[in-house]
Design a protein around this motif. Structure first.
Motif, PDB file in Angstrom:
ATOM      1  N   THR A   1      78.241  67.742  25.862  1.00  0.00           N
ATOM      2  CA  THR A   1      78.153  66.517  26.665  1.00  0.00           C
ATOM      3  C   THR A   1      76.727  66.076  26.945  1.00  0.00           C
ATOM      4  N   GLY A   2      75.775  66.949  26.715  1.00  0.00           N
ATOM      5  CA  GLY A   2      74.385  66.651  27.058  1.00  0.00           C
ATOM      6  C   GLY A   2      74.054  67.180  28.441  1.00  0.00           C
TER       7      GLY A   2
ATOM      8  N   ASP B   1      72.219  66.495  32.284  1.00  0.00           N
ATOM      9  CA  ASP B   1      71.671  65.633  33.325  1.00  0.00           C
ATOM     10  C   ASP B   1      70.416  66.324  33.855  1.00  0.00           C
TER      11      ASP B   1
ATOM     12  N   ALA C   1      72.615  62.459  31.384  1.00  0.00           N
ATOM     13  CA  ALA C   1      72.763  62.700  29.946  1.00  0.00           C
ATOM     14  C   ALA C   1      73.097  61.424  29.188  1.00  0.00           C
ATOM     15  N   ALA C   2      73.848  60.529  29.810  1.00  0.00           N
ATOM     16  CA  ALA C   2      74.264  59.290  29.140  1.00  0.00           C
ATOM     17  C   ALA C   2      73.077  58.437  28.692  1.00  0.00           C
TER      18      ALA C   2
ATOM     19  N   ASP D   1      70.368  59.642  27.399  1.00  0.00           N
ATOM     20  CA  ASP D   1      69.802  60.301  26.227  1.00  0.00           C
ATOM     21  C   ASP D   1      68.264  60.257  26.226  1.00  0.00           C
TER      22      ASP D   1
ATOM     23  N   ASP E   1      64.377  61.974  26.734  1.00  0.00           N
ATOM     24  CA  ASP E   1      63.689  63.221  26.426  1.00  0.00           C
ATOM     25  C   ASP E   1      63.541  64.071  27.675  1.00  0.00           C
TER      26      ASP E   1
END
Length: 149
Positions: free
Chosen positions: A15-16, A18, A36-37, A39, A41
Motif C-alpha cells: 500500500t505504500g 505514510d 502514501a497516496a 507517492d 520521496d
C-alpha cells in the motif's frame, strides 16, 4: 529536554508508506504530512534545506525536492512545546523494537525522535504495536487537519 525533530512512518510495501515529519529550527517549527497516496520521496529531516515556513515559501516552490510537499505542511511554531510534552507522554514507556511474525501483509512502522544533547532514538515495529499506538497516530494525524492544541 528539547525536541529537535521527529519522523514517523507506517504502512507496507503493497500500500505504500505514510510519512510525518516535524522539526524545530532556530525561529520556527513545522509539520509535514505525506500520505502514501501522494507517492512522495522519503525526505531526510536532518537536511538543513528540508525547511518549511512562510519566510521561505519561494524556496519551497522552486526547489524540486521541496515543491512536492508545498501543500502538505503546517506551521506549528507556537504548538511546539505541546508537541514535546505529548510525544514524551505517549512514548515514555515504549521499547525500541516491536515485532510479531504472522502470515499475511506486514504492517510496518517507525518513529525517530531527536532530543537536544541526546542521540537519536528510533523505535520500529512490524505487526506489533505499543498499547497506545493508535493514540499516537491519531494525535500526529490531527495536525494535518490544522487543529490547534
Amino acid at each position: 529536554m528539547a525536541l529537535e525533530y521527529l519522523t514517523f512512518y507506517q504502512g507496507n510495501l503493497e500500500t505504500g508508506f505514510d510519512y510525518i515529519y516535524a522539526k524545530k529550527t532556530a525561529d520556527h517549527a513545522f509539520y509535514v504530512n505525506a500520505p502514501a497516496a501522494l507517492d512522495l520521496d522519503i525526505m531526510d529531516i536532518t537536511d538543513e534545506n528540508f525547511d518549511f515556513s512562510q519566510k521561505n515559501r519561494l524556496q519551497i516552490t522552486i526547489d524540486k525536492n521541496l515543491r512536492p510537499f508545498a501543500d502538505v505542511w503546517q506551521n506549528i511554531t507556537f504548538q511546539w512545546p505541546s508537541v514535546e510534552r505529548q510525544l514524551e507522554a505517549l512514548t515514555a514507556d515504549w521499547g525500541d523494537d516491536y515485532a510479531k511474525k504472522q502470515p499475511g501483509i506486514v504492517q510496518e512502522w517507525g518513529l525517530t525522535i531527536k532530543m537536544a544533547d541526546e542521540d537519536q532514538r528510533t523505535i520500529v515495529g512490524y505487526n506489533d504495536f505499543p498499547d497506545n499506538f493508535s493514540q499516537l497516530v491519531q494525535w500526529l494525524n490531527s495536525y494535518a487537519q490544522g487543529k490547534l492544541r
